[in-house]
Design an enzyme around this catalytic site. Structure first.
Site, PDB file in Angstrom:
ATOM      1  CB  CYS A  58     -34.932 -54.643  34.545  1.00  0.00           C
ATOM      2  SG  CYS A  58     -34.348 -53.080  34.550  1.00  0.00           S
ATOM      3  CB  CYS A  84     -35.412 -53.664  31.110  1.00  0.00           C
ATOM      4  SG  CYS A  84     -34.334 -54.068  30.848  1.00  0.00           S
ATOM      5  CG  ASP A 110     -24.012 -62.279  25.408  1.00  0.00           C
ATOM      6  OD1 ASP A 110     -23.838 -61.574  25.479  1.00  0.00           O
ATOM      7  OD2 ASP A 110     -24.931 -63.951  24.902  1.00  0.00           O
ATOM      8  CG  HIS A 161     -25.411 -54.783  27.648  1.00  0.00           C
ATOM      9  ND1 HIS A 161     -26.409 -54.304  27.514  1.00  0.00           N
ATOM     10  CD2 HIS A 161     -24.528 -55.360  26.322  1.00  0.00           C
ATOM     11  CE1 HIS A 161     -26.621 -54.514  25.846  1.00  0.00           C
ATOM     12  NE2 HIS A 161     -25.989 -55.631  25.667  1.00  0.00           N
ATOM     13  CG  HIS A 196     -34.112 -49.236  32.811  1.00  0.00           C
ATOM     14  ND1 HIS A 196     -33.489 -50.419  31.964  1.00  0.00           N
ATOM     15  CD2 HIS A 196     -34.561 -48.498  31.421  1.00  0.00           C
ATOM     16  CE1 HIS A 196     -34.275 -50.356  30.466  1.00  0.00           C
ATOM     17  NE2 HIS A 196     -34.898 -49.275  30.308  1.00  0.00           N
TER      18      HIS A 196
HETATM   19  P1  AMP Z   1     -25.965 -56.021  22.708  1.00  0.00           P
HETATM   20  O1  AMP Z   1     -26.499 -56.885  21.009  1.00  0.00           O
HETATM   21  O2  AMP Z   1     -25.680 -55.198  22.796  1.00  0.00           O
HETATM   22  O3  AMP Z   1     -27.834 -55.898  23.311  1.00  0.00           O
HETATM   23  O4  AMP Z   1     -26.307 -57.351  23.417  1.00  0.00           O
HETATM   24  C1  AMP Z   1     -27.047 -58.109  23.810  1.00  0.00           C
HETATM   25  C2  AMP Z   1     -26.387 -59.212  24.071  1.00  0.00           C
HETATM   26  O5  AMP Z   1     -27.247 -59.790  25.483  1.00  0.00           O
HETATM   27  C3  AMP Z   1     -26.412 -60.441  23.654  1.00  0.00           C
HETATM   28  O6  AMP Z   1     -25.078 -60.915  23.774  1.00  0.00           O
HETATM   29  C4  AMP Z   1     -27.473 -61.642  23.653  1.00  0.00           C
HETATM   30  O7  AMP Z   1     -26.774 -63.215  23.345  1.00  0.00           O
HETATM   31  C5  AMP Z   1     -27.368 -61.070  25.324  1.00  0.00           C
HETATM   32  N1  AMP Z   1     -28.417 -62.320  26.380  1.00  0.00           N
HETATM   33  C6  AMP Z   1     -29.796 -61.816  26.100  1.00  0.00           C
HETATM   34  N2  AMP Z   1     -30.337 -61.904  26.567  1.00  0.00           N
HETATM   35  C7  AMP Z   1     -29.901 -62.651  27.308  1.00  0.00           C
HETATM   36  C8  AMP Z   1     -30.291 -63.501  28.561  1.00  0.00           C
HETATM   37  N3  AMP Z   1     -31.155 -63.974  29.137  1.00  0.00           N
HETATM   38  N4  AMP Z   1     -28.718 -64.040  29.456  1.00  0.00           N
HETATM   39  C9  AMP Z   1     -27.867 -63.534  29.586  1.00  0.00           C
HETATM   40  N5  AMP Z   1     -27.315 -62.902  28.183  1.00  0.00           N
HETATM   41  C10 AMP Z   1     -28.333 -62.510  27.353  1.00  0.00           C
END
Ligand code: AMP
Length: 105
Positions: free
Chosen positions: A8, A5, A31, A97, A47
């Site tokens: 995580c 994950c 983000d 989240h 998690h």
């Molecule tokens: P969701 O679609 O609600 O699952 O949102 C996941 C969010 O995580 C998205 O807005 C992605 O841009 C963000 N995301 C994915 N990987 C990372 C990362 N390594 N660091 C920061 N944000 C991330």
């Protein structure tokens, strides 16, 4: 902890991600693909795949308290919160989240 994950791994510090706010229950970071001038993610340290799997009412409360605490810390008075639950609803990362979206004026 789920070794596959991404959140995580971030919580564990594998990528040296800067935490805008953190406490014993959660971390908050930017983000990577922001949809607003301020786009933060409030992420529990444990998690939990999604809201559907969340059983700990105390953690639910802590996540919303985390939203309040981090927005106060950065001076963000007006914002939206979003929790995507399930693939069809747009959930991409299966570690619960809360999105915070807003703009500091
Ligand atoms: P969701 O679609 O609600 O699952 O949102 C996941 C969010 O995580 C998205 O807005 C992605 O841009 C963000 N995301 C994915 N990987 C990372 C990362 N390594 N660091 C920061 N944000 C991330």
């Amino acid at each position: 902890m789920d070794n596959n994950c991404i959140f995580c791994k971030i919580v564990r510090g594998d990528f040296n991600t800067e935490f805008v706010y953190e406490n014993e229950h959660l971390v908050v970071f930017k983000d990577i693909n922001p949809k607003a001038p301020v786009h933060l993610l409030v992420v529990p340290r444990v998690h939990v795949e999604s809201l559907n799997e969340l059983e700990d009412k105390n953690l639910m409360a802590e996540l919303l308290q985390g939203v309040k605490d981090v927005t106060k810390k950065i001076g963000l008075k007006s914002y939206k919160t979003l929790i995507n639950t399930g693939k069809e609803a747009g959930q991409e990362v299966f570690h619960l989240h809360v999105h915070i979206l807003g703009e500091i004026k």
